[in-house]
Design an enzyme around this catalytic site. Structure first.
Site, PDB file in Angstrom:
ATOM      1  N   GLY A 157     -63.149-120.588  14.070  1.00  0.00           N
ATOM      2  CA  GLY A 157     -64.296-119.907  13.490  1.00  0.00           C
ATOM      3  C   GLY A 157     -65.606-120.396  14.070  1.00  0.00           C
ATOM      4  N   ASP A 158     -66.715-120.003  13.428  1.00  0.00           N
ATOM      5  CA  ASP A 158     -68.030-120.342  13.986  1.00  0.00           C
ATOM      6  C   ASP A 158     -68.269-121.852  14.004  1.00  0.00           C
ATOM      7  OD1 ASP A 158     -68.174-120.518  11.245  1.00  0.00           O
ATOM      8  OD2 ASP A 158     -70.161-119.621  11.073  1.00  0.00           O
ATOM      9  N   ASP A 205     -61.575-113.306   8.249  1.00  0.00           N
ATOM     10  CA  ASP A 205     -62.710-112.652   7.579  1.00  0.00           C
ATOM     11  C   ASP A 205     -63.438-111.654   8.472  1.00  0.00           C
ATOM     12  OD1 ASP A 205     -62.184-114.147   5.355  1.00  0.00           O
ATOM     13  OD2 ASP A 205     -63.740-115.639   5.717  1.00  0.00           O
ATOM     14  N   MET A 247     -60.086-112.329   0.254  1.00  0.00           N
ATOM     15  CA  MET A 247     -60.888-113.359   0.912  1.00  0.00           C
ATOM     16  C   MET A 247     -62.151-112.757   1.530  1.00  0.00           C
ATOM     17  SD  MET A 247     -58.145-115.993   2.615  1.00  0.00           S
ATOM     18  CE  MET A 247     -57.264-117.142   1.570  1.00  0.00           C
ATOM     19  N   ARG A 249     -65.787-115.141   1.992  1.00  0.00           N
ATOM     20  CA  ARG A 249     -66.863-115.869   1.312  1.00  0.00           C
ATOM     21  C   ARG A 249     -68.244-115.374   1.723  1.00  0.00           C
ATOM     22  NH1 ARG A 249     -65.491-121.946   2.597  1.00  0.00           N
ATOM     23  NH2 ARG A 249     -64.675-120.915   4.447  1.00  0.00           N
ATOM     24  N   ASN A 574     -52.203 -89.053  23.835  1.00  0.00           N
ATOM     25  CA  ASN A 574     -52.259 -88.354  25.122  1.00  0.00           C
ATOM     26  C   ASN A 574     -53.418 -87.374  25.249  1.00  0.00           C
ATOM     27  OD1 ASN A 574     -51.224 -86.584  23.201  1.00  0.00           O
ATOM     28  ND2 ASN A 574     -49.821 -85.579  24.624  1.00  0.00           N
ATOM     29  N   GLN A 615     -40.551 -92.651  21.772  1.00  0.00           N
ATOM     30  CA  GLN A 615     -41.169 -91.338  21.955  1.00  0.00           C
ATOM     31  C   GLN A 615     -42.463 -91.483  22.743  1.00  0.00           C
ATOM     32  OE1 GLN A 615     -41.492 -89.449  18.057  1.00  0.00           O
ATOM     33  NE2 GLN A 615     -39.540 -88.439  18.397  1.00  0.00           N
TER      34      GLN A 615
END
Length: 816
Positions: A157-158, A205, A247, A249, A574, A615
């Site tokens: 994370g940061d 998050d 979740m 925050r 496609n 397919q």
């Protein structure tokens, strides 16, 4: 060069895919690959404890130098014996081969095989207090220099990425201090004078700025929507209300996208709290309207960091009490907690981290002391490289804006899709007549499905219907495509009628491949008879073809001089010029689920190759991206075709690969084949050929997934994308209808751009007139002339070292 990777902070699905990709990319580029166990904590501890043991012996691999150079590096880095210890969680047992006391570990090609199907992070993660100190970072620097590691890839994370950038900025001083203390030599100091660092964002998050998606967020959204879908059924049965806490925050992405994809009635997110105070009145009024209309279930989603405009926390239990006391609803609370982190990664959390991992190694190799630390991100499906600290600073700015109650700035700092998703949620969840247009501007909008069913068709229809009703338009559902139109099989849809459509697969309106050319004149007459002011077609190549026919028919039939739009929805993906179609993500996830089960069977048999038929028509998207998501060793597509020379090389590759496996521990392997990759080399032919040529090395079986790829519950990403694109389609037809109204009613002429397809190109949404689309279409093969994913086949083969192992001669194979 020696490249190490560590995962730090919270765990998230897709981290193992990143580790696997970085390891393999590093080896392919001629580098050594290392992992750091337990995040920064492992970097601080190093291997001192293990090295002090009298029984310690560094891992070694079998070395070959007589093979072709391309294959030699793969074979020399094949395995170092720690893969199973890491994967099985037995690394800290004291008996036998152990990882005890070893935190910086060299890994090989096969040491990370199969990792990307596992949730969490197999190399462990931890929040290290020691690394936050200068002494801890000095110890980490010493351990890296001692092992000769030149570069570090950090997935976290940061906070983890900020720590990585601090580490890099301090590196010259740390090396100088180590040299001054005599802990490293002058040669080591010179060799390791610069540390190369690249960051990847692992966070469920999705809270990092300057990237659309963080690693693990799509899978967490899957877990949430699975729970919501299950809760919805019991809520309907008992006419209950459920308050679900998810979740988030500081970021409401999970709550927001879950609200959109799950069909919630109300939600609370940190970036945009309810504007009214008390908010309880606003929530109860909205839910009361829904209940009065006859809705049997109520769903409210609360992000764990939710609050009101005064920053007072909003808790799920309190929301429950309000619903029970004021509205008399039988209300329950469900806190999903850490179930959101768990489970196998979805297709997107296998594909995108793999692409980002390869990009991270490229960024490492291109870095120099003058370049900043980069973060590898993504915009739509385009991998991006942005200065790491700019992204971190912008992320922290969001939290600061929220703390200052500047919620408008917080919304601006999120990516544009975040705001669009919130607006889409409000439009599709709330029964409101506040924004209705004057009677003169209201429209009768026809909605139909075309082609094969695809996940997201019903979600797009629901969004369009609810938008129409909020604006005063009349949504007219045409059942069974153009055949239904000719039979006058139309229905005016209501707000409640489409309420439960969000999670439904298939096509509630019915669909087929009939084009308006079956009787274009009568189709035009029906348009006029039912007074259509606009048409929304949701479907695949057939819808694109139908739009083209009707646009050309404007020369003869005035009824077609209305806004007509095509929203691509097909598992084949496609439709020309668009990079994503609704349903393709759902189909990929269905393929991943099936192939994971098939691969378990193949691996249990130790030496079995499964040829899996998918397919996709004459478009190889599902086969190629599916192969990337499930770790297939070969993929056959219509675009590339098949021939005997290709199959001979593939047999040679499989033989080499199985000979390199540890005896008795061969991995089951998958070969993905598009259903029309070849009319001669069918799935059965390939299976028989592999079985014959494999001899004692490997066996072969086949499996056809067929129409299972078209069914099932739509993925959350397909649902959210359906809402976003459908609402843009509605805004498009409104805008062009208003322009057409400015012309005299008699002789009204619609411009070519009023018959258009909504497309996703690179990192933006673009409207493309259907006649322009024709120039980019391979009509014969029903696909675009170019495909953004065409190079992915090379990546599939690179991840299994097919080019290198295919280069081995018959003599080389004998020596293995």
């Amino acid at each position: 060069m020696k490249i190490a990777i560590l995962t730090s902070g919270g765990d998230s699905a897709g981290m193992n895919a990143v580790v696997r990709a970085v390891v393999k990319a590093a080896i392919l580029k001629g580098c050594e690959a290392w992992i750091v166990r337990e995040g920064y904590e492992g970097l601080v501890r190093g291997n001192a404890e293990a090295e002090s043991s009298p029984t310690y012996a560094p891992p070694s691999a079998t070395h070959h130098s007589d093979f072709p150079l391309a294959a030699t590096n793969i074979i020399n880095n094949l395995r170092f014996g720690d893969g199973e210890l890491l994967k099985d969680g037995t690394g800290d047992y004291a008996s036998g081969r152990t990882l005890k006391g070893r935190y910086i570990v060299r890994v090989g090609w096969d040491d990370v095989r199969g990792w990307f199907t596992e949730g969490g992070t197999l190399i462990g993660t931890a929040r290290s207090k020691e690394f936050r100190t200068q002494e801890g970072r000095l110890a980490a620097a010493y351990n890296m220099v001692k092992e000769g590691i030149d570069a570090l890839v950090v997935c976290g994370g940061d906070g983890s990425l900020t720590g990585a950038d601090v580490f890099r900025s301090e590196w010259p001083q740390l090396v100088a201090e180590l040299r001054a203390k005599g802990k490293i030599s002058e040669a080591q100091a010179q060799t390791h004078s610069h540390l190369k660092i690249v960051g990847l964002v692992g966070s469920i998050d999705n809270d990092m700025s300057m990237t659309d998606l963080t690693i693990g967020a799509p899978t967490a959204l899957h877990r949430i929507c699975e729970a919501i879908d299950n809760i919805n059924s019991t809520a309907f049965s008992h006419s209950r209300a459920f308050v679900i806490e998810v979740m988030g925050r500081h970021c409401g992405w999970l709550a927001l996208l879950a609200g959109v994809a799950g069909g919630a009635d109300f939600l609370f997110i940190p970036e945009q709290p309810p504007k009214s105070q008390p908010w309880e009145d606003e929530m109860c009024a909205a839910i009361h309207r829904h209940r009065e209309l006859g809705k049997r279930k109520t769903l409210v989603i609360v992000a764990e960091g939710a609050h009101d405009i005064d920053l007072k926390p909003i808790k799920a239990e309190y929301v429950k009490d309000i619903l029970a006391e004021r509205l008399g609803l039988d209300t329950r609370v469900t806190t999903l907690g850490h179930t959101q982190r768990g489970g196998r990664p979805c297709a997107m959390d296998r594909i995108l981290p793999t692409l980002q991992g390869f990009k991270a190694v490229d960024a490492i190799l291109e870095a120099n002391p003058e370049t900043p630390s980069y973060m590898i991100g993504i915009q739509e499906n385009k991998i991006t490289m942005v200065p790491l600290m700019e992204a971190v600073a912008m992320t922290k700015e969001v939290s600061t804006a929220i703390e200052k109650k500047d919620f408008e700035k917080a919304m601006r700092l999120r990516d544009p899709e975040f705001r669009e998703s919130l607006e889409g949620f409000v439009t599709t969840s709330t029964l409101s007549t506040d924004k209705q247009l004057p009677a003169s501007k209201r429209m009768r909008i026809a909605i139909m499905h075309m082609g094969a069913p695809a996940g997201g068709m019903n979600a797009a229809t629901r969004a369009a219907v609810r938008y129409c009703l909020s604006r005063g338009h009349t949504p007219l559902a045409i059942h069974n495509g153009f055949r239904g139109l000719l039979d006058d099989d139309l229905e005016e849809l209501s707000w409640l009628r489409v309420d439960s459509w969000m999670a439904r697969g298939g096509s509630e309106l019915g669909t087929n491949r009939t084009l308006p050319s079956v009787d274009l004149g009568t189709v035009a007459a029906k348009f006029q008879e039912h007074s259509f002011h606009a048409v929304l077609m949701i479907g695949g190549f057939e819808a694109f073809s139908a739009l083209q026919l009707m646009e050309e028919g404007r020369k003869h039939y005035p009824a077609f001089h209305i806004p007509m739009v095509h929203l691509p929805a097909t598992i084949s993906n496609n439709v020309p010029m668009t990079e994503y179609s609704l349903g393709s993500d759902t189909s990929l996830n269905a393929l991943v689920e099936a192939c994971d089960a098939i691969k378990q069977s193949a691996s249990a048999s130790r030496n079995r190759v499964f040829v899996v038929e998918t397919q996709g028509g004459k478009c190889g998207y599902i086969a190629t991206m599916g192969a990337l998501a499930v770790g297939a060793c070969l993929v056959y597509t219509p675009e590339d075709g098949m021939n005997l020379d290709l199959l001979k090389r593939d047999v040679r590759f499989l033989k080499a690969r199985y000979k390199l496996d540890v005896k008795g521990k061969s991995e089951g392997r998958l070969v993905i084949r598009n259903e029309v990759a070849s009319t001669v080399y069918t799935t059965d032919v390939i299976t028989r050929m592999f079985k014959e040529e494999g001899g004692a090395l490997f066996d072969s079986r086949s499996a056809s997934l067929g129409h299972t790829l078209q069914g099932g519950i739509p993925s959350p990403m397909d649902r959210a994308r359906a809402v976003r694109l459908s609402l843009k389609c509605m805004a498009f037809v409104e805008r062009h209808h208003e322009l057409l109204q400015q012309q005299p009613q008699k002789g009204r002429v619609a411009a070519p751009e009023t018959a258009a397809v909504i497309t996703i190109q690179d990192s933006s949404i673009k409207w493309v007139p259907v006649q322009e689309m024709v120039q980019h279409a391979d009509t014969k093969n029903r696909r675009g002339k170019t495909s953004w994913w065409a190079d992915m086949k090379e990546l599939v083969e690179a991840l299994v070292a097919r080019p290198q192992l295919t280069a081995l001669s018959a003599k080389d194979l004998q020596e293995l």
